[in-house]
Design a protein around this motif. Structure first.
Motif, PDB file in Angstrom:
ATOM      1  N   ALA A  81      12.024  46.896 -20.557  1.00  0.00           N
ATOM      2  CA  ALA A  81      11.088  46.310 -21.522  1.00  0.00           C
ATOM      3  C   ALA A  81      10.703  44.899 -21.101  1.00  0.00           C
ATOM      4  CB  ALA A  81      11.700  46.302 -22.920  1.00  0.00           C
ATOM      5  N   VAL A  82      11.651  44.148 -20.586  1.00  0.00           N
ATOM      6  CA  VAL A  82      11.359  42.796 -20.117  1.00  0.00           C
ATOM      7  C   VAL A  82      10.377  42.875 -18.952  1.00  0.00           C
ATOM      8  CG1 VAL A  82      12.328  40.685 -19.133  1.00  0.00           C
ATOM      9  CG2 VAL A  82      13.600  41.930 -20.886  1.00  0.00           C
ATOM     10  N   ARG A  98       8.231  45.195 -18.207  1.00  0.00           N
ATOM     11  CA  ARG A  98       6.900  45.659 -18.635  1.00  0.00           C
ATOM     12  C   ARG A  98       6.046  44.552 -19.243  1.00  0.00           C
ATOM     13  NH1 ARG A  98      10.053  50.099 -19.670  1.00  0.00           N
ATOM     14  NH2 ARG A  98      10.364  49.623 -21.873  1.00  0.00           N
ATOM     15  N   LEU A  99       6.653  43.480 -19.698  1.00  0.00           N
ATOM     16  CA  LEU A  99       5.878  42.358 -20.226  1.00  0.00           C
ATOM     17  C   LEU A  99       4.996  41.721 -19.156  1.00  0.00           C
ATOM     18  CD1 LEU A  99       8.502  40.596 -22.513  1.00  0.00           C
ATOM     19  CD2 LEU A  99       6.536  41.971 -23.233  1.00  0.00           C
ATOM     20  N   VAL A 129       8.816  36.095 -16.782  1.00  0.00           N
ATOM     21  CA  VAL A 129       8.860  37.128 -17.814  1.00  0.00           C
ATOM     22  C   VAL A 129      10.010  36.889 -18.791  1.00  0.00           C
ATOM     23  CG1 VAL A 129      10.245  38.836 -16.561  1.00  0.00           C
ATOM     24  CG2 VAL A 129       8.483  39.596 -18.128  1.00  0.00           C
ATOM     25  N   LEU A 166       8.640  34.720 -21.516  1.00  0.00           N
ATOM     26  CA  LEU A 166       7.817  35.503 -22.439  1.00  0.00           C
ATOM     27  C   LEU A 166       8.687  36.367 -23.345  1.00  0.00           C
ATOM     28  CD1 LEU A 166       4.982  36.140 -23.375  1.00  0.00           C
ATOM     29  CD2 LEU A 166       4.849  37.882 -21.578  1.00  0.00           C
ATOM     30  N   PHE A 167       9.725  36.966 -22.809  1.00  0.00           N
ATOM     31  CA  PHE A 167      10.648  37.760 -23.618  1.00  0.00           C
ATOM     32  C   PHE A 167      11.320  36.885 -24.678  1.00  0.00           C
ATOM     33  CE2 PHE A 167      14.698  39.888 -24.541  1.00  0.00           C
ATOM     34  CZ  PHE A 167      14.254  41.177 -24.819  1.00  0.00           C
ATOM     35  N   LEU A 177       8.565  36.429 -27.397  1.00  0.00           N
ATOM     36  CA  LEU A 177       8.139  37.632 -28.123  1.00  0.00           C
ATOM     37  C   LEU A 177       9.273  38.399 -28.793  1.00  0.00           C
ATOM     38  CD1 LEU A 177       5.533  39.060 -25.593  1.00  0.00           C
ATOM     39  CD2 LEU A 177       5.076  37.788 -27.707  1.00  0.00           C
ATOM     40  N   HIS A 178      10.446  38.427 -28.175  1.00  0.00           N
ATOM     41  CA  HIS A 178      11.507  39.293 -28.673  1.00  0.00           C
ATOM     42  C   HIS A 178      12.764  38.574 -29.152  1.00  0.00           C
ATOM     43  CE1 HIS A 178       9.348  42.907 -27.549  1.00  0.00           C
ATOM     44  NE2 HIS A 178       8.996  42.266 -26.462  1.00  0.00           N
ATOM     45  N   VAL A 233       0.792  32.884 -26.855  1.00  0.00           N
ATOM     46  CA  VAL A 233       1.305  33.786 -27.890  1.00  0.00           C
ATOM     47  C   VAL A 233       0.815  33.345 -29.266  1.00  0.00           C
ATOM     48  CG1 VAL A 233       3.416  34.558 -29.052  1.00  0.00           C
ATOM     49  CG2 VAL A 233       3.288  34.558 -26.557  1.00  0.00           C
TER      50      VAL A 233
END
Length: 92
Positions: A21-22, A24-25, A45, A48-49, A52-53, A90
């Motif tokens: 999942a990381v 795929r960001l 990434v 970004l993770f 976002l998460h 974001v």
């Protein structure tokens, strides 16, 4: 840089079952699979993770608590531009 569709070993070690999942960001920006700055092990990434998460709301939270680049002043300075760009992107 990881080949398309491949999960970097660093992400497997750090994120375990969430590593895919990381990775795929970075689908729309493969440069996020590169280090935040030369000689850094942290990949873009991961920033970004963190946003976002993991719920990082500001640069201190992101760099100090999520990826820990903020703990060394020289590393913080080198990571701030990308972190700020991602946080603003974001929020937009």
């Amino acid at each position: 840089v990881a080949a398309p569709g491949r999960v970097p070993a660093r992400l497997l070690r750090r994120y375990g079952s969430e590593a895919g999942a990381v990775t795929r960001l970075a689908a729309h920006d493969p440069t996020l699979l590169e280090p935040v700055f030369a000689d850094s092990q942290v990949l873009g990434v991961e920033l970004l993770f963190g946003i976002l998460h993991e719920g990082a709301m500001d640069i201190d939270d992101l760099l100090d608590r999520r990826v820990r680049l903020g703990l060394v002043p020289a590393e913080r300075r080198r990571a701030e531009a990308l972190a700020t760009q991602l946080l603003q992107g974001v929020a937009a």
